[in-house]
Design a protein around this motif. Structure first.
Motif, PDB file in Angstrom:
ATOM      1  N   LEU A   1      -8.579 -10.911 -19.120  1.00  0.00           N
ATOM      2  CA  LEU A   1      -7.592  -9.883 -19.453  1.00  0.00           C
ATOM      3  C   LEU A   1      -8.162  -8.480 -19.282  1.00  0.00           C
ATOM      4  CD1 LEU A   1      -5.868 -11.351 -22.638  1.00  0.00           C
ATOM      5  CD2 LEU A   1      -4.826 -10.993 -20.398  1.00  0.00           C
ATOM      6  N   LYS A   2      -9.470  -8.364 -19.502  1.00  0.00           N
ATOM      7  CA  LYS A   2     -10.140  -7.075 -19.343  1.00  0.00           C
ATOM      8  C   LYS A   2     -10.638  -6.884 -17.912  1.00  0.00           C
ATOM      9  CE  LYS A   2     -11.105  -6.689 -24.192  1.00  0.00           C
ATOM     10  NZ  LYS A   2     -12.050  -6.456 -25.251  1.00  0.00           N
ATOM     11  N   ARG A   3     -10.173  -7.758 -17.028  1.00  0.00           N
ATOM     12  CA  ARG A   3     -10.416  -7.696 -15.582  1.00  0.00           C
ATOM     13  C   ARG A   3     -11.888  -7.740 -15.184  1.00  0.00           C
ATOM     14  NH1 ARG A   3      -5.523  -4.533 -13.584  1.00  0.00           N
ATOM     15  NH2 ARG A   3      -3.882  -5.600 -14.737  1.00  0.00           N
ATOM     16  N   VAL A   4     -12.679  -8.478 -15.946  1.00  0.00           N
ATOM     17  CA  VAL A   4     -14.057  -8.730 -15.550  1.00  0.00           C
ATOM     18  C   VAL A   4     -13.991  -9.853 -14.521  1.00  0.00           C
ATOM     19  CG1 VAL A   4     -16.353  -9.452 -16.354  1.00  0.00           C
ATOM     20  CG2 VAL A   4     -14.917  -8.019 -17.814  1.00  0.00           C
ATOM     21  N   THR A   5     -14.748  -9.737 -13.426  1.00  0.00           N
ATOM     22  CA  THR A   5     -14.668 -10.735 -12.357  1.00  0.00           C
ATOM     23  C   THR A   5     -15.215 -12.083 -12.827  1.00  0.00           C
ATOM     24  OG1 THR A   5     -16.869 -10.278 -11.436  1.00  0.00           O
ATOM     25  CG2 THR A   5     -15.014  -8.941 -10.594  1.00  0.00           C
ATOM     26  N   GLU A   6     -14.739 -13.149 -12.192  1.00  0.00           N
ATOM     27  CA  GLU A   6     -15.202 -14.495 -12.547  1.00  0.00           C
ATOM     28  C   GLU A   6     -16.704 -14.627 -12.362  1.00  0.00           C
ATOM     29  OE1 GLU A   6     -12.951 -17.895 -11.162  1.00  0.00           O
ATOM     30  OE2 GLU A   6     -11.128 -16.669 -11.090  1.00  0.00           O
ATOM     31  N   ASP A   7     -17.245 -14.010 -11.300  1.00  0.00           N
ATOM     32  CA  ASP A   7     -18.690 -14.073 -11.052  1.00  0.00           C
ATOM     33  C   ASP A   7     -19.471 -13.406 -12.181  1.00  0.00           C
ATOM     34  OD1 ASP A   7     -18.309 -15.449  -8.675  1.00  0.00           O
ATOM     35  OD2 ASP A   7     -18.520 -13.659  -7.412  1.00  0.00           O
ATOM     36  N   ASP A   8     -18.992 -12.238 -12.622  1.00  0.00           N
ATOM     37  CA  ASP A   8     -19.662 -11.534 -13.722  1.00  0.00           C
ATOM     38  C   ASP A   8     -19.561 -12.330 -15.017  1.00  0.00           C
ATOM     39  OD1 ASP A   8     -20.425  -9.485 -12.048  1.00  0.00           O
ATOM     40  OD2 ASP A   8     -18.866  -8.086 -12.713  1.00  0.00           O
ATOM     41  N   ILE A   9     -18.415 -12.962 -15.252  1.00  0.00           N
ATOM     42  CA  ILE A   9     -18.227 -13.784 -16.452  1.00  0.00           C
ATOM     43  C   ILE A   9     -19.190 -14.969 -16.426  1.00  0.00           C
ATOM     44  CG2 ILE A   9     -16.633 -15.313 -17.689  1.00  0.00           C
ATOM     45  CD1 ILE A   9     -14.349 -13.418 -16.761  1.00  0.00           C
ATOM     46  N   GLU A  10     -19.262 -15.635 -15.282  1.00  0.00           N
ATOM     47  CA  GLU A  10     -20.144 -16.795 -15.145  1.00  0.00           C
ATOM     48  C   GLU A  10     -21.602 -16.400 -15.362  1.00  0.00           C
ATOM     49  OE1 GLU A  10     -21.358 -20.015 -11.707  1.00  0.00           O
ATOM     50  OE2 GLU A  10     -19.334 -19.155 -11.661  1.00  0.00           O
ATOM     51  N   GLN A  11     -22.005 -15.275 -14.757  1.00  0.00           N
ATOM     52  CA  GLN A  11     -23.377 -14.801 -14.930  1.00  0.00           C
ATOM     53  C   GLN A  11     -23.656 -14.484 -16.398  1.00  0.00           C
ATOM     54  OE1 GLN A  11     -24.531 -11.485 -12.413  1.00  0.00           O
ATOM     55  NE2 GLN A  11     -26.426 -11.166 -13.550  1.00  0.00           N
ATOM     56  N   ALA A  12     -22.712 -13.842 -17.067  1.00  0.00           N
ATOM     57  CA  ALA A  12     -22.892 -13.489 -18.481  1.00  0.00           C
ATOM     58  C   ALA A  12     -23.040 -14.750 -19.335  1.00  0.00           C
ATOM     59  CB  ALA A  12     -21.714 -12.647 -18.961  1.00  0.00           C
ATOM     60  N   PHE A  13     -22.225 -15.771 -19.074  1.00  0.00           N
ATOM     61  CA  PHE A  13     -22.346 -17.023 -19.830  1.00  0.00           C
ATOM     62  C   PHE A  13     -23.693 -17.683 -19.572  1.00  0.00           C
ATOM     63  CE2 PHE A  13     -17.614 -17.194 -20.448  1.00  0.00           C
ATOM     64  CZ  PHE A  13     -17.659 -17.338 -21.831  1.00  0.00           C
ATOM     65  N   ASN A  14     -24.178 -17.606 -18.337  1.00  0.00           N
ATOM     66  CA  ASN A  14     -25.488 -18.185 -18.028  1.00  0.00           C
ATOM     67  C   ASN A  14     -26.613 -17.447 -18.729  1.00  0.00           C
ATOM     68  OD1 ASN A  14     -24.408 -20.177 -16.387  1.00  0.00           O
ATOM     69  ND2 ASN A  14     -24.600 -18.956 -14.524  1.00  0.00           N
ATOM     70  N   GLU A  15     -26.448 -16.136 -18.911  1.00  0.00           N
ATOM     71  CA  GLU A  15     -27.486 -15.328 -19.555  1.00  0.00           C
ATOM     72  C   GLU A  15     -27.354 -15.315 -21.084  1.00  0.00           C
ATOM     73  OE1 GLU A  15     -27.722 -11.449 -17.695  1.00  0.00           O
ATOM     74  OE2 GLU A  15     -27.851 -12.339 -15.700  1.00  0.00           O
ATOM     75  N   GLU A  16     -26.227 -15.790 -21.590  1.00  0.00           N
ATOM     76  CA  GLU A  16     -25.991 -15.884 -23.048  1.00  0.00           C
ATOM     77  C   GLU A  16     -25.634 -17.334 -23.385  1.00  0.00           C
ATOM     78  OE1 GLU A  16     -26.053 -13.725 -25.725  1.00  0.00           O
ATOM     79  OE2 GLU A  16     -26.927 -12.229 -24.405  1.00  0.00           O
ATOM     80  N   PRO A  17     -26.579 -18.256 -23.217  1.00  0.00           N
ATOM     81  CA  PRO A  17     -26.245 -19.673 -23.438  1.00  0.00           C
ATOM     82  C   PRO A  17     -25.892 -19.952 -24.898  1.00  0.00           C
ATOM     83  CG  PRO A  17     -28.610 -19.410 -23.160  1.00  0.00           C
ATOM     84  CD  PRO A  17     -27.991 -18.061 -22.907  1.00  0.00           C
ATOM     85  N   GLN A  18     -24.934 -20.839 -25.085  1.00  0.00           N
ATOM     86  CA  GLN A  18     -24.473 -21.215 -26.419  1.00  0.00           C
ATOM     87  C   GLN A  18     -24.362 -22.735 -26.508  1.00  0.00           C
ATOM     88  OE1 GLN A  18     -23.934 -18.876 -28.767  1.00  0.00           O
ATOM     89  NE2 GLN A  18     -24.413 -17.322 -27.244  1.00  0.00           N
ATOM     90  N   ASP A  19     -24.490 -23.256 -27.705  1.00  0.00           N
ATOM     91  CA  ASP A  19     -24.177 -24.653 -27.956  1.00  0.00           C
ATOM     92  C   ASP A  19     -22.749 -24.664 -28.499  1.00  0.00           C
ATOM     93  OD1 ASP A  19     -23.802 -27.241 -28.864  1.00  0.00           O
ATOM     94  OD2 ASP A  19     -25.860 -27.429 -29.621  1.00  0.00           O
ATOM     95  N   TRP A  20     -21.789 -24.854 -27.588  1.00  0.00           N
ATOM     96  CA  TRP A  20     -20.369 -24.769 -27.949  1.00  0.00           C
ATOM     97  C   TRP A  20     -19.974 -25.861 -28.922  1.00  0.00           C
ATOM     98  CZ3 TRP A  20     -18.843 -20.170 -26.973  1.00  0.00           C
ATOM     99  CH2 TRP A  20     -19.349 -19.475 -25.875  1.00  0.00           C
ATOM    100  N   PHE A  21     -20.636 -27.023 -28.848  1.00  0.00           N
ATOM    101  CA  PHE A  21     -20.336 -28.122 -29.768  1.00  0.00           C
ATOM    102  C   PHE A  21     -20.720 -27.734 -31.201  1.00  0.00           C
ATOM    103  CE2 PHE A  21     -20.385 -30.224 -25.693  1.00  0.00           C
ATOM    104  CZ  PHE A  21     -19.356 -31.141 -25.803  1.00  0.00           C
ATOM    105  N   GLU A  22     -21.911 -27.164 -31.354  1.00  0.00           N
ATOM    106  CA  GLU A  22     -22.350 -26.752 -32.691  1.00  0.00           C
ATOM    107  C   GLU A  22     -21.518 -25.586 -33.211  1.00  0.00           C
ATOM    108  OE1 GLU A  22     -24.426 -28.097 -35.014  1.00  0.00           O
ATOM    109  OE2 GLU A  22     -24.402 -29.766 -33.603  1.00  0.00           O
ATOM    110  N   LEU A  23     -21.129 -24.673 -32.318  1.00  0.00           N
ATOM    111  CA  LEU A  23     -20.291 -23.549 -32.749  1.00  0.00           C
ATOM    112  C   LEU A  23     -18.929 -24.058 -33.216  1.00  0.00           C
ATOM    113  CD1 LEU A  23     -19.976 -20.495 -33.118  1.00  0.00           C
ATOM    114  CD2 LEU A  23     -19.141 -20.380 -30.766  1.00  0.00           C
TER     115      LEU A  23
END
Length: 155
Positions: free
Chosen positions: A84-106
């Motif tokens: 919605l904030k128009r961040v590109t998919e590539d930038d989003i993917e890179q950010a998720f890779n650089e900010e890893p989370q355990d989504w199951f535990e969250l």
């Protein structure tokens, strides 16, 4: 005695905004448009800020991810907000890779905080728990993991 209104350039306004917090390129562009700067001035201001490293959509996305994780939001919801904030998919993917989370535990922590570790008493209550976690942005596997942890604690 009236003060004379100072007129700032688009670059100066952009730098002021970025000094308070990170902004994505789209968000900063919108704020500068509201201040009625010309498209050319806005573009120059954005390029200036990017050139000096003051604005970076990946850094902005990482900041948004951390904020949303703190609120107990899942990956899907965070992705949607960033889109919605128009961040590109590539930038989003890179950010998720650089900010890893355990989504199951969250998902488990979020569910525990909301439902106090109480297993749903009936199907209606269980469906309500599922909807809550879906709205928070967790997928079905993560939701199942989170809610089944209540069952294990009960037995």
């Amino acid at each position: 005695m009236q003060r004379k209104k100072t007129t700032l350039s688009a670059k100066e306004v952009a730098v002021q905004l970025l000094s308070r917090r990170d902004h994505g390129e789209f968000e900063l562009r919108q704020k500068l448009k509201l201040k009625e700067f010309s498209e050319q001035d806005i573009q120059q201001a954005l390029e200036y800020c990017i050139g000096y490293g003051w604005m970076d959509d990946v850094r902005y996305a990482k900041s948004q991810i951390r904020q949303h994780v703190f609120k107990g939001h899942g990956k899907r919801r965070i992705q949607q907000e960033l889109m919605l904030k128009r961040v590109t998919e590539d930038d989003i993917e890179q950010a998720f890779n650089e900010e890893p989370q355990d989504w199951f535990e969250l998902a488990k922590q979020t569910a525990f905080k909301k439902f106090k570790g109480q297993k749903a008493q009936d199907q209606k209550a269980y469906a309500k728990q599922i909807r809550f976690l879906q709205y928070r942005g967790f997928d079905f596997e993560q939701i199942h993991y989170a809610l089944s942890s209540f069952e294990c604690d009960d037995e």
